[in-house]
Design a protein around this motif. Sequence first.
Motif, PDB file in Angstrom:
ATOM      1  N   ALA A 117       0.834  -1.205   0.000  1.00  0.00           N
ATOM      2  CA  ALA A 117       0.000   0.000   0.000  1.00  0.00           C
ATOM      3  C   ALA A 117       0.873   1.261   0.000  1.00  0.00           C
ATOM      4  CB  ALA A 117      -0.928  -0.001   1.209  1.00  0.00           C
ATOM      5  N   THR A 118       1.984   1.223   0.735  1.00  0.00           N
ATOM      6  CA  THR A 118       2.898   2.369   0.776  1.00  0.00           C
ATOM      7  C   THR A 118       3.494   2.629  -0.597  1.00  0.00           C
ATOM      8  OG1 THR A 118       3.442   1.911   3.087  1.00  0.00           O
ATOM      9  CG2 THR A 118       4.989   3.275   1.847  1.00  0.00           C
ATOM     10  N   VAL A 119       3.934   1.559  -1.263  1.00  0.00           N
ATOM     11  CA  VAL A 119       4.527   1.688  -2.592  1.00  0.00           C
ATOM     12  C   VAL A 119       3.503   2.242  -3.588  1.00  0.00           C
ATOM     13  CG1 VAL A 119       5.377   0.342  -4.553  1.00  0.00           C
ATOM     14  CG2 VAL A 119       6.312  -0.053  -2.278  1.00  0.00           C
ATOM     15  N   ALA A 120       2.267   1.712  -3.554  1.00  0.00           N
ATOM     16  CA  ALA A 120       1.229   2.162  -4.486  1.00  0.00           C
ATOM     17  C   ALA A 120       0.890   3.631  -4.251  1.00  0.00           C
ATOM     18  CB  ALA A 120      -0.018   1.295  -4.340  1.00  0.00           C
ATOM     19  N   PHE A 121       0.774   4.020  -2.966  1.00  0.00           N
ATOM     20  CA  PHE A 121       0.432   5.416  -2.655  1.00  0.00           C
ATOM     21  C   PHE A 121       1.556   6.351  -3.094  1.00  0.00           C
ATOM     22  CE2 PHE A 121       0.533   9.100   0.189  1.00  0.00           C
ATOM     23  CZ  PHE A 121      -0.741   9.607  -0.028  1.00  0.00           C
ATOM     24  N   ILE A 141       3.032  10.340  -9.688  1.00  0.00           N
ATOM     25  CA  ILE A 141       2.334  10.597 -10.958  1.00  0.00           C
ATOM     26  C   ILE A 141       1.531  11.890 -10.860  1.00  0.00           C
ATOM     27  CG2 ILE A 141       0.546   9.729 -12.513  1.00  0.00           C
ATOM     28  CD1 ILE A 141       1.467   6.892 -11.761  1.00  0.00           C
ATOM     29  N   ALA A 142       0.876  12.107  -9.721  1.00  0.00           N
ATOM     30  CA  ALA A 142       0.113  13.347  -9.529  1.00  0.00           C
ATOM     31  C   ALA A 142       1.032  14.563  -9.605  1.00  0.00           C
ATOM     32  CB  ALA A 142      -0.612  13.304  -8.186  1.00  0.00           C
ATOM     33  N   LEU A 143       2.221  14.474  -9.024  1.00  0.00           N
ATOM     34  CA  LEU A 143       3.174  15.594  -9.082  1.00  0.00           C
ATOM     35  C   LEU A 143       3.633  15.856 -10.509  1.00  0.00           C
ATOM     36  CD1 LEU A 143       5.377  14.854  -5.930  1.00  0.00           C
ATOM     37  CD2 LEU A 143       3.691  16.686  -6.203  1.00  0.00           C
ATOM     38  N   LEU A 194      13.909   5.120   2.780  1.00  0.00           N
ATOM     39  CA  LEU A 194      14.201   5.531   1.409  1.00  0.00           C
ATOM     40  C   LEU A 194      13.133   5.077   0.417  1.00  0.00           C
ATOM     41  CD1 LEU A 194      16.330   7.016  -0.274  1.00  0.00           C
ATOM     42  CD2 LEU A 194      17.505   4.821  -0.579  1.00  0.00           C
ATOM     43  N   LEU A 195      12.355   4.051   0.779  1.00  0.00           N
ATOM     44  CA  LEU A 195      11.404   3.451  -0.150  1.00  0.00           C
ATOM     45  C   LEU A 195      10.341   4.443  -0.644  1.00  0.00           C
ATOM     46  CD1 LEU A 195      10.813   0.669  -1.456  1.00  0.00           C
ATOM     47  CD2 LEU A 195       9.169   0.277   0.383  1.00  0.00           C
ATOM     48  N   PRO A 196       9.634   5.166   0.238  1.00  0.00           N
ATOM     49  CA  PRO A 196       8.601   6.096  -0.268  1.00  0.00           C
ATOM     50  C   PRO A 196       9.137   7.175  -1.205  1.00  0.00           C
ATOM     51  CG  PRO A 196       8.262   5.673   2.076  1.00  0.00           C
ATOM     52  CD  PRO A 196       9.600   5.092   1.724  1.00  0.00           C
ATOM     53  N   PRO A 197      10.241   7.890  -0.830  1.00  0.00           N
ATOM     54  CA  PRO A 197      10.719   8.904  -1.784  1.00  0.00           C
ATOM     55  C   PRO A 197      11.171   8.322  -3.112  1.00  0.00           C
ATOM     56  CG  PRO A 197      12.212   8.732   0.098  1.00  0.00           C
ATOM     57  CD  PRO A 197      10.997   7.964   0.440  1.00  0.00           C
ATOM     58  N   ALA A 201      -4.302  -2.292  -3.327  1.00  0.00           N
ATOM     59  CA  ALA A 201      -3.056  -1.595  -3.663  1.00  0.00           C
ATOM     60  C   ALA A 201      -2.387  -2.224  -4.886  1.00  0.00           C
ATOM     61  CB  ALA A 201      -2.101  -1.634  -2.472  1.00  0.00           C
ATOM     62  N   PHE A 202      -2.399  -3.547  -4.970  1.00  0.00           N
ATOM     63  CA  PHE A 202      -1.789  -4.228  -6.114  1.00  0.00           C
ATOM     64  C   PHE A 202      -2.541  -3.896  -7.403  1.00  0.00           C
ATOM     65  CE2 PHE A 202      -1.226  -7.903  -8.949  1.00  0.00           C
ATOM     66  CZ  PHE A 202       0.156  -7.918  -9.025  1.00  0.00           C
ATOM     67  N   ALA A 203      -3.888  -3.847  -7.323  1.00  0.00           N
ATOM     68  CA  ALA A 203      -4.684  -3.500  -8.505  1.00  0.00           C
ATOM     69  C   ALA A 203      -4.371  -2.086  -8.964  1.00  0.00           C
ATOM     70  CB  ALA A 203      -6.171  -3.645  -8.196  1.00  0.00           C
ATOM     71  N   ALA A 204      -4.290  -1.151  -8.009  1.00  0.00           N
ATOM     72  CA  ALA A 204      -3.989   0.236  -8.365  1.00  0.00           C
ATOM     73  C   ALA A 204      -2.601   0.356  -8.990  1.00  0.00           C
ATOM     74  CB  ALA A 204      -4.084   1.124  -7.129  1.00  0.00           C
TER      75      ALA A 204
END
Length: 772
Positions: free
Chosen positions: A13-17, A23-25, A65-68, A355-358
Motif C-alpha cells: 500500500a505504501t509503494v502504491a500510494f 504521478i500526480a506531481l 528511502l522506499l517512499p521517496p 493496492a496491487f490493482a492500483a
Amino acid sequence: MKLLATISSNLLATVAFAFALGIALAHSFSLTSGALAIFTAALLVLALLLLTLHLSRRRNASLWLLPPLFVAAGCWYGQLHLAPPPADSLYRQIETKSETLLVGTLAAMVEFDGTFSRLRLNCEQYQRRDDPALLFCREKVLLRLPGSWPERFRPGERLAIRAELRRPEGYRSPGSFDLAAHYARQGITVTGFIRSPLFIAHLDPPPGWWQRVRFFPEQLRSEIGRAIDRTLSDPERSAMYRAILLGDRSRLSPAVLEDFKASGTFHILAISGLHIGILSVLLFTLFYQLLCRSEWLLLRWPARKLAAFCTLPVLLVYALLAGLNTPVARAVLMASLVLLAICLDRQRSPAAILAFAALTILLADPLQLATTSFQLSFTAVAALLFLLPQLQRLLSPSKPPNQSMPLLSRASTWLLAALLVSLVATLATAPIAIHAFHRFSLVGPLANLLVEPLLCLWSLPAGFFALPLLSLQPEAAALLLRFGAHGLDAALAAAAFFAALPFADIRLPPPPLWLIAGYYVALLLLTGRTGPGLLLPALACLLALLLLHPLYSQEKSHRTGLQLSYLDVGQGSAGLVELPSGYRLLIDGGTAGTGSGDIGERVIAPYLWQRGIQRLDAVALTHPDADHCNGLSFILRHFSPTVLWLREAGDDSACRELLRVAAKRGVATVVPADGQRLGDASGYVENVANSWRLPGVGNGRRGNSGLVLKVCIEEGCALFPGDIEKGDEQSLVGRGYDLAATILLAPHHGSNTSSSPAFFAAVQPDYLVVSA
C-alpha cells in the motif's frame, strides 16, 4: 519507529500510494528532454542506494528511502507519458483542419447516438491532400460519420478513409471539461469527420489469422449488439441492454442519462466494479453448486478453489465482449485478484489486493490517475474496506449462540446494511464527484437501494445468460432478454421518479483543494479512532461542511474597475459583465457546435462555479439564434437572475424553451427601450438600440438584428452588438447613436457581412474581441 512499523506492515500500500503521488506531481510541471535525462540518472542512483542498503541488511534505512524512491519513480514515469507526440507523428502534421486519406484498421465496435456514428481507427498510413507521399503513423484516430455505420465494414478490417482531420480541442474557458486531455488518456491524438460512407473503402488483402483472432471479440460484440436490437423492438430497452452488457451508452437518450445522473445512479450504467462483482458472485455460485454435485471431484479438489478457477476465464471473455475499456479492465483485474487469492489461500488482506490493482493499472497507464472513474472506484472500495466494518457492528446485536434471527429482523438488517454500503460509498466519493460534475444527488443512497437490484440482480443476470444463446437458441435468448427488460422498465421508472423529486440533486461549485484534502484527512482520522455509533454522525458533519461551503466561500467583489469575461464557446457568444459593485450580468450564452451538449451546463456554468459565482443579477439575449441562446435555459434554472432582456416578447421558436423556463422560474422578461439601463452607481449596462425595430435595414437580413448593448463605468465602455450586419450598422450610425467604446465584441463573430468602416469609425475601439 511507529511510522516505520506502519510502512513495513503495509509495504504494498505504501509503494502504491507513493507511486500515485509521484504521478500526480508529474501533472504539475513539465521537463525538457535534458532535464528528464538528469532525472533518470538521479532515479537510478537512488535505486542503487536502496538496493545497497537492502543487501547490507540496513532495513530501517531502506524503509525510509522506499517512499521517496517510488514518489520519484512515479513522477518520472508520469513525465514520460505526458510528453507530447514525436515530431513525425500525425498529430504534429495536423495543425489546422485538413483533408487526409487514412489507411488503418477499424479497432472496435462502432457507436451510434442516433445522429452520428463514432469509430476508432488504428492508423497505419496517411496521405495529405497537398502531399502525394504515403507516410507511416501509429496513432489512434477518432472519427465521426453522419448517420448509421455501414454494416459491411467490421472491426478488424483494413479500410481506406477520406476524412477532415483536426487536433482534439475542447472549450478553453476555465472550469470547462478538458476534452483533449480526456482523449489523450485514451491514446487518441487526432479526430476527424467523414462526410459520407462513399469516402470509405475496403482494402485487400483481407485480415490475416492474427487480425481475425485479435479483433474477434469486437466483431462478436458488434454482432451481439445487432442481435439485441433485432430481439427487442423497443429502442430504449435495447439501448439499456447495450449499456449494461456491452458498455455502449451512446444510444441512451439525454433524458434517460439525466434521470440517472440526478438520481445518483449513473454509475450503474457503466460496466464497472459493481457489474463485475455481481457476475463474479453469480458465476462462482453456479460453478460451486455444479461442482458440489460430483462426489468424485469433492474427494480430490477443494470445490471453492475450483469454482474460483472456473470463474476466471468466463469473466475474462465477458470483459473482452464489454470492450475491455479501462473501467472494465480495472474491475476485472480486482475481481481476478480476489479469485486468485481464493485459489492460493491468500485472502487475508483486501487492502493489499486493492493496492496491487492500483499499482498494476498505473504501471499500464499512469494517466488513469487523473480520470474521475479511477478516483471514484478506488475511493469507494477503500471506504468500504476500512469504514464499513465499523458501521456493521451496529447491525450485529448480541444474541445467544445458535439462535436464529426472525425473518423480519433479517430482512431489516439486510436492508440497513445495503443502505450503509450506499451511504459510505456516497460520503467517501462526494468531494471527487462534486469537483468533477458540480452536482450532488441527495436521493442517491435511497435510489440505489431500488435501482441497483432491478438492474444488477434482475436485468443484468438475464441478459448475461442470454448472450451465449443469441446464436444457439435465439428463442430462449429472446425470452431471457424480455424477462430482463421488465427490470429495465422498472429501473427507468424508478430513476425518473427519484430524479423528479424536489431537491433530488443540487448543483455546487467545485470545493477548493484545501477543503477536499481536509475532508479526506478527517475521514482517515475517523477510521479506527471513532466508535461505530459516532462514525456516521461524524461523516454527516463532514458532508454538511462540504455541501455548505458555497455559503461561506462565495467570491466577494473587491475590484475597483469593470471586469469582462468573454468565454470560449466555439462558434457562439457568451460574455460575463461584472461591475465594480459586484453586479453581474450575462450577455448571450450559446454555441453553433454540434454534439457538444448543453453549452450552459458544460462551459458557462462551470466557469461561474469555478469563480465562486452562485447567482446572476440579470441575463441579456441580443437575439434568439441558437449560437446565442441555446445554453441560457440551464443558466436561468441554476443561477436565479431576476430579469431577462430580449429583443421582442415571445420572439422566435428557437428560444421557446428559454421563455418557458423564465416563466417557470419567475424571471421577468423585458424588452428594453432604447437607453434603458441595468446596474447601479458603480456602472451600468445600457440598451443603446434595438436594431430589430429600426426601419430601413439595408440588406434585409432582419434575423440577425437585436439588442446593441453598452457596458460603461467612469473610465470607459465596452460594446456588445450581437450579430448585427452592415445594414443595421449603417442605420445606427446614421441615426447618431452613441456607439463609442474602448472594447468592441466583433459583430456577427467577425463575419464579412459586418464591421463596416463607418461602424468602426463610430466605435473607435482600442481592443477588438472575436468570438468564433
